[in-house]
Design a protein around this motif. Structure first.
Motif, PDB file in Angstrom:
ATOM      1  N   LYS A 104     -20.866  30.695 103.193  1.00  0.00           N
ATOM      2  CA  LYS A 104     -20.261  30.221 104.303  1.00  0.00           C
ATOM      3  C   LYS A 104     -20.310  31.300 105.528  1.00  0.00           C
ATOM      4  O   LYS A 104     -20.590  31.098 106.469  1.00  0.00           O
ATOM      5  CB  LYS A 104     -18.771  29.973 104.184  1.00  0.00           C
ATOM      6  CG  LYS A 104     -18.522  28.842 103.159  1.00  0.00           C
ATOM      7  CD  LYS A 104     -18.870  27.566 103.585  1.00  0.00           C
ATOM      8  CE  LYS A 104     -18.223  26.536 102.699  1.00  0.00           C
ATOM      9  NZ  LYS A 104     -18.954  25.284 102.929  1.00  0.00           N
ATOM     10  N   LEU A 105     -20.330  32.660 105.006  1.00  0.00           N
ATOM     11  CA  LEU A 105     -20.391  33.792 106.039  1.00  0.00           C
ATOM     12  C   LEU A 105     -21.676  34.379 106.171  1.00  0.00           C
ATOM     13  O   LEU A 105     -22.103  34.871 107.245  1.00  0.00           O
ATOM     14  CB  LEU A 105     -19.239  34.827 105.786  1.00  0.00           C
ATOM     15  CG  LEU A 105     -17.835  34.209 105.716  1.00  0.00           C
ATOM     16  CD1 LEU A 105     -16.959  35.506 105.445  1.00  0.00           C
ATOM     17  CD2 LEU A 105     -17.312  33.716 107.213  1.00  0.00           C
ATOM     18  N   LYS A 106     -22.464  34.454 105.222  1.00  0.00           N
ATOM     19  CA  LYS A 106     -23.671  35.134 105.132  1.00  0.00           C
ATOM     20  C   LYS A 106     -24.981  34.224 105.215  1.00  0.00           C
ATOM     21  O   LYS A 106     -25.926  34.604 105.213  1.00  0.00           O
ATOM     22  CB  LYS A 106     -23.760  36.097 104.007  1.00  0.00           C
ATOM     23  CG  LYS A 106     -22.784  37.437 104.316  1.00  0.00           C
ATOM     24  CD  LYS A 106     -23.252  38.400 103.160  1.00  0.00           C
ATOM     25  CE  LYS A 106     -22.758  40.024 103.802  1.00  0.00           C
ATOM     26  NZ  LYS A 106     -23.167  40.914 102.610  1.00  0.00           N
ATOM     27  N   GLY A 107     -24.654  32.996 104.988  1.00  0.00           N
ATOM     28  CA  GLY A 107     -25.489  31.783 104.922  1.00  0.00           C
ATOM     29  C   GLY A 107     -26.623  31.883 103.771  1.00  0.00           C
ATOM     30  O   GLY A 107     -27.613  31.505 103.884  1.00  0.00           O
ATOM     31  N   LEU A 108     -26.083  32.577 102.620  1.00  0.00           N
ATOM     32  CA  LEU A 108     -26.975  32.587 101.376  1.00  0.00           C
ATOM     33  C   LEU A 108     -26.968  31.070 100.658  1.00  0.00           C
ATOM     34  O   LEU A 108     -26.178  30.373 101.131  1.00  0.00           O
ATOM     35  CB  LEU A 108     -26.228  33.465 100.363  1.00  0.00           C
ATOM     36  CG  LEU A 108     -27.063  34.749  99.888  1.00  0.00           C
ATOM     37  CD1 LEU A 108     -27.327  35.756 100.801  1.00  0.00           C
ATOM     38  CD2 LEU A 108     -26.019  35.291  98.682  1.00  0.00           C
ATOM     39  N   ASP A 109     -28.270  30.964 100.367  1.00  0.00           N
ATOM     40  CA  ASP A 109     -28.331  29.651  99.542  1.00  0.00           C
ATOM     41  C   ASP A 109     -27.477  29.698  98.314  1.00  0.00           C
ATOM     42  O   ASP A 109     -27.359  30.650  97.671  1.00  0.00           O
ATOM     43  CB  ASP A 109     -29.911  29.216  99.508  1.00  0.00           C
ATOM     44  CG  ASP A 109     -30.561  30.058  98.607  1.00  0.00           C
ATOM     45  OD1 ASP A 109     -30.467  29.537  97.292  1.00  0.00           O
ATOM     46  OD2 ASP A 109     -30.909  31.245  99.044  1.00  0.00           O
ATOM     47  N   ARG A 110     -27.238  28.437  97.856  1.00  0.00           N
ATOM     48  CA  ARG A 110     -26.630  28.104  96.871  1.00  0.00           C
ATOM     49  C   ARG A 110     -26.711  29.124  95.458  1.00  0.00           C
ATOM     50  O   ARG A 110     -26.135  29.630  95.014  1.00  0.00           O
ATOM     51  CB  ARG A 110     -26.396  26.540  96.589  1.00  0.00           C
ATOM     52  CG  ARG A 110     -25.050  25.952  96.752  1.00  0.00           C
ATOM     53  CD  ARG A 110     -25.047  24.740  96.318  1.00  0.00           C
ATOM     54  NE  ARG A 110     -23.869  24.728  95.347  1.00  0.00           N
ATOM     55  CZ  ARG A 110     -22.633  24.569  96.072  1.00  0.00           C
ATOM     56  NH1 ARG A 110     -22.367  24.903  97.244  1.00  0.00           N
ATOM     57  NH2 ARG A 110     -21.616  24.455  95.279  1.00  0.00           N
ATOM     58  N   GLN A 111     -28.300  28.691  95.366  1.00  0.00           N
ATOM     59  CA  GLN A 111     -28.939  29.301  94.170  1.00  0.00           C
ATOM     60  C   GLN A 111     -28.746  30.709  93.975  1.00  0.00           C
ATOM     61  O   GLN A 111     -28.223  31.364  93.024  1.00  0.00           O
ATOM     62  CB  GLN A 111     -30.130  28.665  93.823  1.00  0.00           C
ATOM     63  CG  GLN A 111     -30.794  28.677  92.304  1.00  0.00           C
ATOM     64  CD  GLN A 111     -29.572  28.020  91.505  1.00  0.00           C
ATOM     65  OE1 GLN A 111     -28.855  26.977  91.719  1.00  0.00           O
ATOM     66  NE2 GLN A 111     -29.112  28.825  90.453  1.00  0.00           N
ATOM     67  N   THR A 112     -29.089  31.296  95.029  1.00  0.00           N
ATOM     68  CA  THR A 112     -29.152  32.878  95.340  1.00  0.00           C
ATOM     69  C   THR A 112     -27.708  33.403  95.022  1.00  0.00           C
ATOM     70  O   THR A 112     -27.398  34.341  94.130  1.00  0.00           O
ATOM     71  CB  THR A 112     -29.710  33.387  96.544  1.00  0.00           C
ATOM     72  OG1 THR A 112     -30.847  32.502  96.867  1.00  0.00           O
ATOM     73  CG2 THR A 112     -29.751  34.938  96.365  1.00  0.00           C
ATOM     74  N   ALA A 113     -26.698  32.625  95.650  1.00  0.00           N
ATOM     75  CA  ALA A 113     -25.286  33.092  95.501  1.00  0.00           C
ATOM     76  C   ALA A 113     -24.819  33.135  94.325  1.00  0.00           C
ATOM     77  O   ALA A 113     -24.064  33.864  93.651  1.00  0.00           O
ATOM     78  CB  ALA A 113     -24.462  32.335  96.589  1.00  0.00           C
ATOM     79  N   ARG A 114     -25.028  31.693  93.648  1.00  0.00           N
ATOM     80  CA  ARG A 114     -24.543  31.726  92.071  1.00  0.00           C
ATOM     81  C   ARG A 114     -25.234  32.853  91.106  1.00  0.00           C
ATOM     82  O   ARG A 114     -24.557  33.203  90.266  1.00  0.00           O
ATOM     83  CB  ARG A 114     -25.130  30.172  91.364  1.00  0.00           C
ATOM     84  CG  ARG A 114     -24.335  29.154  92.370  1.00  0.00           C
ATOM     85  CD  ARG A 114     -24.562  27.929  91.656  1.00  0.00           C
ATOM     86  NE  ARG A 114     -24.202  27.579  90.252  1.00  0.00           N
ATOM     87  CZ  ARG A 114     -22.966  27.021  89.950  1.00  0.00           C
ATOM     88  NH1 ARG A 114     -22.339  26.856  90.864  1.00  0.00           N
ATOM     89  NH2 ARG A 114     -22.721  26.853  88.892  1.00  0.00           N
ATOM     90  N   THR A 115     -26.443  33.021  91.321  1.00  0.00           N
ATOM     91  CA  THR A 115     -27.182  34.133  90.571  1.00  0.00           C
ATOM     92  C   THR A 115     -26.550  35.414  90.634  1.00  0.00           C
ATOM     93  O   THR A 115     -26.080  36.011  89.634  1.00  0.00           O
ATOM     94  CB  THR A 115     -28.878  34.258  90.731  1.00  0.00           C
ATOM     95  OG1 THR A 115     -29.268  32.866  90.928  1.00  0.00           O
ATOM     96  CG2 THR A 115     -29.439  34.797  89.804  1.00  0.00           C
ATOM     97  N   LYS A 116     -26.263  35.693  91.693  1.00  0.00           N
ATOM     98  CA  LYS A 116     -25.541  37.196  92.139  1.00  0.00           C
ATOM     99  C   LYS A 116     -24.268  37.160  91.599  1.00  0.00           C
ATOM    100  O   LYS A 116     -23.701  38.033  91.081  1.00  0.00           O
ATOM    101  CB  LYS A 116     -25.685  37.156  93.714  1.00  0.00           C
ATOM    102  CG  LYS A 116     -25.266  38.807  94.124  1.00  0.00           C
ATOM    103  CD  LYS A 116     -25.374  38.882  95.584  1.00  0.00           C
ATOM    104  CE  LYS A 116     -24.518  40.039  95.988  1.00  0.00           C
ATOM    105  NZ  LYS A 116     -24.207  40.133  97.567  1.00  0.00           N
ATOM    106  N   ALA A 117     -23.501  36.045  91.878  1.00  0.00           N
ATOM    107  CA  ALA A 117     -22.205  35.946  91.363  1.00  0.00           C
ATOM    108  C   ALA A 117     -22.045  36.106  89.844  1.00  0.00           C
ATOM    109  O   ALA A 117     -21.092  36.653  89.361  1.00  0.00           O
ATOM    110  CB  ALA A 117     -21.460  34.562  91.844  1.00  0.00           C
ATOM    111  N   LEU A 118     -22.939  35.223  89.189  1.00  0.00           N
ATOM    112  CA  LEU A 118     -22.911  35.545  87.599  1.00  0.00           C
ATOM    113  C   LEU A 118     -23.265  36.954  87.337  1.00  0.00           C
ATOM    114  O   LEU A 118     -22.367  37.502  86.334  1.00  0.00           O
ATOM    115  CB  LEU A 118     -24.045  34.593  86.910  1.00  0.00           C
ATOM    116  CG  LEU A 118     -23.647  33.307  86.507  1.00  0.00           C
ATOM    117  CD1 LEU A 118     -24.700  32.421  86.107  1.00  0.00           C
ATOM    118  CD2 LEU A 118     -22.566  33.385  85.455  1.00  0.00           C
TER     119      LEU A 118
END
Lengths: 362, 503
Positions: A104-118
């Motif tokens: 929401k704040l940095k406009g990362l796409d879902r997939q990238t955000a999920r990979t990084k979160a994992l």
């Protein structure tokens, strides 16, 4: 990185922070220690303006965050916070707790955000629970997810507000080791904590806060090894004190004894030690008794949690000769005192006479 | 299941209808002096009964259909009615009979707002013409005597402007609804007058007791509803010359009236129950396309419910925001608003908005209903929202703010999703109760489901079937809307979402 000048904070008439000036540099781990209610958390919460300071100035990377035109939300994105009560978003899974802000704040796409979160969840050891909701995790796991949540925003500094205070003792170490890991990796951290070992081993600098000020500041060696000020010393040695004033020979002996008993009970002193303490006090008071009519006596028992030393101090005004030496040294009472005492020290100077007896372990 | 409930209710009501009325049979009109007498609320009959039989118990009903129901179920011993509609009723229902002869007769006139003398004079000229050229006598013959229910074709080419006429569907011969269209003596009279003026006519169906208010406040241009010209009414509105002289008669159940003897039986009661139900179904729903009325009513009810909910929710969110604000300039008005709305009966609010706030504005009553229910719903939903928002730990808001969300962003991404999940069960209950509350919109001339059943009852004189039918329909609407909200509740539940993702 953060510089604080003459920061103050009042709630109505109550002054929590009087005048705090400090500097937190990049890559540093700063521990903020001190007794409860001395404004440690308030100080930390002023840094990201969760509390609005009453006065002073705060600059983050040279930006005055108190200025009206500063976008504080932008500043907060690079200065995330870990709370005592975790504060995970309860409608989101562990993984979503990490991805919501980057998306929401940095406009990362879902997939990238999920990979990084994992990756981050793996780093803090809760990747297995990525799909779990906060209420399904233990306190330690929740706090580690909360730390990972901070990291997901790539912060330049993380503020920790008593991160282990709400945890069961068994879970404290799992959170602390994650924090140690972060410190090793060079993360800038400001940590309000009651974990003295963590503060001593991990931090570059320690702020001891008391009376609404940074009372003493230094390296862990300075603060823990050789504190310059009385209150700091009492705090780092975890010195507990009990005091009592005896104003006349007819003082309430039973009330006093009950208080001593309660003090020993509170700090779980061994039975033998308690007995010796009671014995020493009783015999010394017997010796002091004739003079009680003319000079009040201040009695203090101090116990250091850290060094396990128990001392009893008798103090009165006026420079008196040492009562233990003046009279009959072969007195039965004196023999008892010498037996229970590990060390006896007498000083009469500056208009005060003080007798300190260190009680032996057995 | 529904069939079972329906049958049980029908049996219950039918049993009530068979209850024996207390006291001896009525031989003459004066036997009513200490009995229970039913009248139409706001009619001239009220005054007559109070003067003539001061010891009698007077019971006032809102619609002729309710009055009829009261007589049939023995709630009253007898009732007063205009002679012409009564004739229709007696033709349909063989269990009812008249007591004695005409009590009195009154001239009936068209009511106008006092200031509107121009229209009044135009009407009087029109009526004089009608009487002179014999059309009036022909109308009376057709509607009153021959009982023909076909509307004649009235030429009205290129109408300009609108004539709003307040009516009250009291049944034939004056006003009734057939095949989804208004018919009757007064409808024809109004249409002829509109043609005379060269205007288009629009009818507003109002409860009889609301007619005078409707014309006095300018909601309608004139009222045509078999209104007796009385001195009392002349104080609030002005009347045209009389267009009909209406007699008043007393009616009751035949078995309670001495003149009919003892061998009276309901012609239908011999039939098996299912056949009777089938006959009721036919006359109440199929005949004269009455399902159209129900369909229109259903649409109105659903429309009001849904739009009032949407509008009320938005307004409720605003009120909630104000209520939770620290600034007293915001939260004090919100508190007052909530207190006021929750303390006022919705019917009173509805009438206030229709007759006072929008007194001289030509506004669709449907819109007024939506506004009134939205205003009411907003007060309740604001408080529901507030408890929901306050239930979210402040720590989560702090965490959101600390990670760089704006206050608004924190609210939308973190607080709101959890609030929705929390409040839906309570919100659903409030919504269902709103749906049922809309049944009072008939008071401001909206034809909703309840009003549709009233209209059917006033035509078929069958008290039970339409009532049970609307009960079932309300249940179905509530049930379906509840299912829809339950679906939303499940869809927004994060646990279920995860399970769905795993599956």
């Amino acid at each position: 990185m953060i510089s604080i000048e003459h920061l103050s904070k009042h709630y109505g008439d109550l002054c929590v922070l009087k005048d705090v000036s400090a500097e937190i540099r990049k890559g540093e781990v700063v521990s903020i220690i001190g007794p409860s209610g001395t404004g440690k958390s308030t100080f930390l919460r002023c840094l990201n303006l969760l509390e609005q300071p009453s006065g002073g100035a705060i600059h983050v990377d040279g930006v005055d965050i108190l200025a009206r035109k500063t976008d504080i939300a932008k500043v907060r994105q690079k200065m995330n916070m870990v709370f005592q009560s975790f504060n995970l978003f309860s409608h989101l899974s562990a993984l979503e707790n990490l991805t919501i802000a980057p998306i929401k704040l940095k406009g990362l796409d879902r997939q990238t955000a999920r990979t990084k979160a994992l990756d981050l969840l793996r780093l803090v050891g809760v990747a297995e629970k990525a799909d779990h909701f906060p209420h399904e995790l233990s306190g330690g796991q929740q706090q580690r997810v909360a730390i990972a949540r901070c990291l997901a925003m790539d912060p330049e500094i993380i503020l920790f507000d008593e991160p282990t205070s709400a945890l069961d003792p068994t879970m404290v170490s799992e959170v602390l080791s994650v924090m140690r890991q972060l410190a090793r990796d060079g993360m800038t951290m400001a940590v309000v904590t009651h974990e003295m070992e963590f503060a001593r081993d991990v931090s570059n600098r320690v702020f001891y806060m008391d009376e609404g000020l940074i009372y003493e500041e230094g390296t862990p060696e300075e603060i823990f090894g050789n504190p310059k000020k009385e209150k700091t010393r009492a705090f780092v040695n975890r010195i507990r004190t009990w005091s009592y004033r005896i104003g006349s020979p007819d003082f309430d002996r039973y009330a006093m004894n009950a208080e001593i008993e309660a003090f020993c009970e509170k700090h779980i002193l061994p039975r033998e030690t308690r007995y010796n303490l009671a014995l020493a006090i009783e015999e010394i008071l017997e010796i002091y008794k004739p003079d009680l009519r003319t000079a009040a006596l201040d009695l203090a028992v101090t116990w250091s949690e850290k060094t396990d030393a128990l001392e009893v101090t008798f103090e009165r005004s006026g420079e008196w000769p040492n009562p233990l030496e003046s009279d009959q040294p072969d007195d039965f009472g004196m023999r008892i005192v010498r037996r229970v005492a590990e060390a006896i020290d007498y000083r009469a100077a500056d208009g005060k006479s003080r007798l300190v007896i260190r009680i032996g372990k057995n | 299941m529904i069939r079972f409930i329906f049958l049980a209710l029908l049996a219950l009501v039918a049993a009530g209808g068979d209850a024996e009325a207390a006291g001896a049979k009525l031989a003459q009109v004066d036997d009513l002096k200490d009995r229970r007498i039913g009248v139409l609320q706001g009619s001239a009959h009220v005054e007559y009964v109070e003067k003539t039989w001061p010891r009698a118990t007077l019971l006032q009903y809102n619609t002729p259909a309710d009055l009829l129901l009261a007589v049939k179920t023995g709630k009253v011993d007898a009732a007063l009615s205009d002679a012409e509609p009564l004739r229709e009723v007696l033709r349909e229902d063989k269990t009812l009979g008249v007591l004695g002869g005409n009590l009195f007769s009154f001239p009936e006139g068209v009511g106008f707002r006092k200031e509107n003398t121009a229209l009044l004079e135009q009407f009087n000229r029109f009526l004089a013409d009608l009487k002179k050229n014999g059309v009036h006598a022909e109308m009376v013959d057709r509607w009153m005597e021959k009982n023909i229910t076909e509307m004649p074709v009235i030429a009205n080419p290129n109408p300009g402007g609108e004539l709003v006429v307040g009516i009250s569907d009291g049944g034939l011969p004056f006003v009734a609804i057939k095949d989804g269209k208004l018919i009757g003596f007064e409808i024809e009279l109004s249409e002829r007058f509109a043609a005379y003026l060269g205007k288009k006519v629009r009818f507003t169906n109002v409860d009889f007791s609301g007619l005078i208010a409707a014309v006095a406040t300018g909601k309608v241009d004139m009222i045509v509803a078999a209104i007796f010209i009385t001195d009392e009414r002349k104080q609030s509105i002005s009347f045209s010359d009389p267009y009909y002289e209406e007699a008043t008669r007393v009616f009751g159940l035949k078995k309670n009236i001495a003149a009919y003897g003892t061998s009276i039986t309901d012609a239908d009661s011999g039939l098996p129950f299912l056949e009777r139900a089938a006959a009721s179904f036919h006359s109440n729903i199929i005949h004269e396309k009455r399902y159209l009325l129900l369909w229109e009513g259903l649409k109105a009810t659903v429309l009001i419910s849904i739009f009032a909910t949407i509008l009320g929710t938005l307004l409720g969110a605003l009120v909630c925001y104000m209520r939770m604000a620290r600034l007293s300039a915001l939260n004090v008005p919100a508190r007052i608003y909530i207190g006021l709305m929750r303390g006022m009966p919705i019917l009173v609010l509805l009438m206030l908005i229709f007759y006072v706030v929008f007194a001289s504005v030509n506004i669709d009553p449907l819109l007024v209903a939506v506004i009134a229910f939205a205003l009411n719903f907003a007060a309740y939903s604001a408080e529901i929202f507030r408890t929901g928002v306050e239930g979210i730990p402040t720590g989560q808001t702090e965490a959101g703010v600390a990670m760089g969300f704006s206050r608004l962003g924190t609210f939308f991404h973190i607080v709101l999703p959890q609030t929705v999940q929390r409040i839906l069960p309570v919100y659903r209950g409030e919504f269902i109760s709103l749906v049922k509350m809309t049944s009072i919109v008939g008071y401001i001339a909206v034809q909703d489901l309840t009003k549709a059943s009233d209209i059917i009852r006033s035509r078929t004189f069958d008290a039970f079937f339409p009532l049970i039918l609307v009960a079932v329909l309300y249940f179905l609407i509530a049930w379906m809307l509840m299912l829809a909200l339950e679906y939303v509740e499940r869809a927004t539940d994060p646990q279920r979402r995860r399970e769905a993702a795993r599956a």
